[in-house]
Design an enzyme around this catalytic site. Structure first.
Site, PDB file in Angstrom:
ATOM      1  N   LYS A   1       0.865  -1.182   0.000  1.00 37.55           N
ATOM      2  CA  LYS A   1       0.000   0.000   0.000  1.00 37.55           C
ATOM      3  C   LYS A   1       0.902   1.233   0.000  1.00 37.55           C
ATOM      4  O   LYS A   1       1.809   1.345   0.824  1.00 37.55           O
ATOM      5  CB  LYS A   1      -0.873  -0.038   1.251  1.00 37.55           C
TER       6      LYS A   1
HETATM    7  C1  R5P Z   1      -1.729   4.186   7.577  1.00 41.30           C
HETATM    8  O1  R5P Z   1      -0.775   4.553   8.081  1.00 41.30           O
HETATM    9  C2  R5P Z   1      -2.849   3.578   8.262  1.00 41.30           C
HETATM   10  O2  R5P Z   1      -3.106   2.306   7.780  1.00 41.30           O
HETATM   11  C3  R5P Z   1      -4.018   4.477   8.185  1.00 41.30           C
HETATM   12  O3  R5P Z   1      -4.789   4.313   9.293  1.00 41.30           O
HETATM   13  C4  R5P Z   1      -4.838   4.353   6.935  1.00 41.30           C
HETATM   14  O4  R5P Z   1      -4.158   3.760   5.905  1.00 41.30           O
HETATM   15  C5  R5P Z   1      -5.140   5.704   6.477  1.00 41.30           C
HETATM   16  O5  R5P Z   1      -6.071   5.693   5.459  1.00 41.30           O
HETATM   17  P1  R5P Z   1      -6.366   7.087   4.803  1.00 41.30           P
HETATM   18  O6  R5P Z   1      -5.034   7.765   4.618  1.00 41.30           O
HETATM   19  O7  R5P Z   1      -7.013   6.779   3.499  1.00 41.30           O
HETATM   20  O8  R5P Z   1      -7.259   7.832   5.726  1.00 41.30           O
END
Ligand code: R5P
Length: 299
Positions: free
Chosen positions: A203
């Site tokens: 990711k």
């Molecule tokens: C990343 O560091 C963590 O998994 C987050 O909690 C998550 O990926 C964040 O998702 P977004 O940036 O789309 O809010």
């Protein structure tokens, strides 16, 4: 004893039809065992080869993030629209119905809160519990260039070893420190390190310039991280560009659950990711659903 009279071998055995030997639909995943591929198929939709993951794991280091204060109220209604959920075992057990039928990407690293050095994470789940929860993958932060870089890479390689033993894929999450430049060069480095050291998928964030070099140089599927909240059109455009530049889907959190109309937004993201509709059409679709949502609430 089977009936031998009237045996038509050609018909029964289809001797003129070669046994099907189709490759698995995800890049870099052909050599994986059946269980691992089966779990990946619960995250990525085989028909499109893509995924819309809903990330709600933010609380593991920052507590009740805006939009996640009450996951039972705000998130559970979105679950039917996600292919998979990325979350902690605490939120999974307490709040997500076990009958939801969605892929689960379990947050498997943690330790420091936002009050401390974030890269100082350790593995935060035992494989037995991951198996008990029947998860589809385990996710681990990798802090390339961070203070505890080696420790975080070691967390990932340990999870990969354990995951390979039991058939559970590992998602390497490229975590960017505050002072690091978010460019294609950095993400090529971070994603490639994750894949080389065994992550089954990665990711990472979208970058305007050169994202296609990040996906091209990573031998396993990449899912695009959502990042901070953007206007809905911009978030849809970012998802569109990412999948058209080689991402195998998205893992979005704030851009969905902090949207003015989260259910409409996740459905619009699905259209982009699985049907490759243009951002303008997706935004129109979002606005239509949002208006309908408002009417329903007004009643
Ligand atoms: C990343 O560091 C963590 O998994 C987050 O909690 C998550 O990926 C964040 O998702 P977004 O940036 O789309 O809010």
């Amino acid at each position: 004893m089977p009936d031998v009279d009237g045996l038509n071998e050609n018909k029964e055995f289809f001797v003129d039809v070669p046994v099907s030997n189709a490759p698995f639909f995800l890049k870099g995943s052909n050599a994986l065992d059946w269980g691992m591929q089966n779990r990946l198929s619960r995250i990525f939709t085989p028909a499109s080869g893509k995924t819309v993951m809903l990330a709600i794991d933010h609380g593991y280091f920052q507590g009740p993030t805006s939009g996640l204060e009450r996951c039972d109220i705000n998130i559970v209604p979105l679950v039917p629209f996600a292919d998979a959920l990325m979350l902690t075992r605490g939120m999974l057990r307490t709040t997500i119905p076990s009958s939801a039928g969605k892929g689960v990407v379990l947050r498997a690293s943690g330790g420091p809160s936002i009050l401390k050095e974030l890269s100082n994470e350790q593995i935060a789940v035992d494989i037995e519990d991951a198996l008990r929860l029947n998860v589809s993958a385990m996710a681990v932060q990798v802090f390339i260039g961070g203070e505890f870089e080696t420790q975080s890479v070691h967390n990932m390689t340990r999870l990969v070893d354990i995951g390979n033993r039991y058939g559970i894929p590992v998602l390497g999450v490229t975590a960017v420190g505050k002072n690091m430049t978010r460019d294609a060069r950095y993400f090529r480095l971070a994603c490639r390190i994750c894949a080389e050291l065994g992550a089954h998928f990665v990711k990472t964030y979208y970058v305007d310039k050169g994202f296609e070099t990040v996906t091209a140089s990573c031998p396993v599927p990449i899912v695009m991280a959502g990042g901070k909240k953007l206007p809905e059109y911009d978030a849809l455009e970012m998802a569109y560009r990412a999948v058209n530049e080689g991402a195998a889907g998205v893992d979005m959190g704030r851009n969905i659950f902090q949207s003015e109309a989260p259910a409409a937004m996740i459905q619009a993201v699905r259209k982009v990711v699985h049907e490759n509709i243009k951002p303008s059409e997706a935004f129109e679709f979002y606005q239509g659903l949002k208006a309908a949502e408002k009417k329903t609430f007004a009643k």
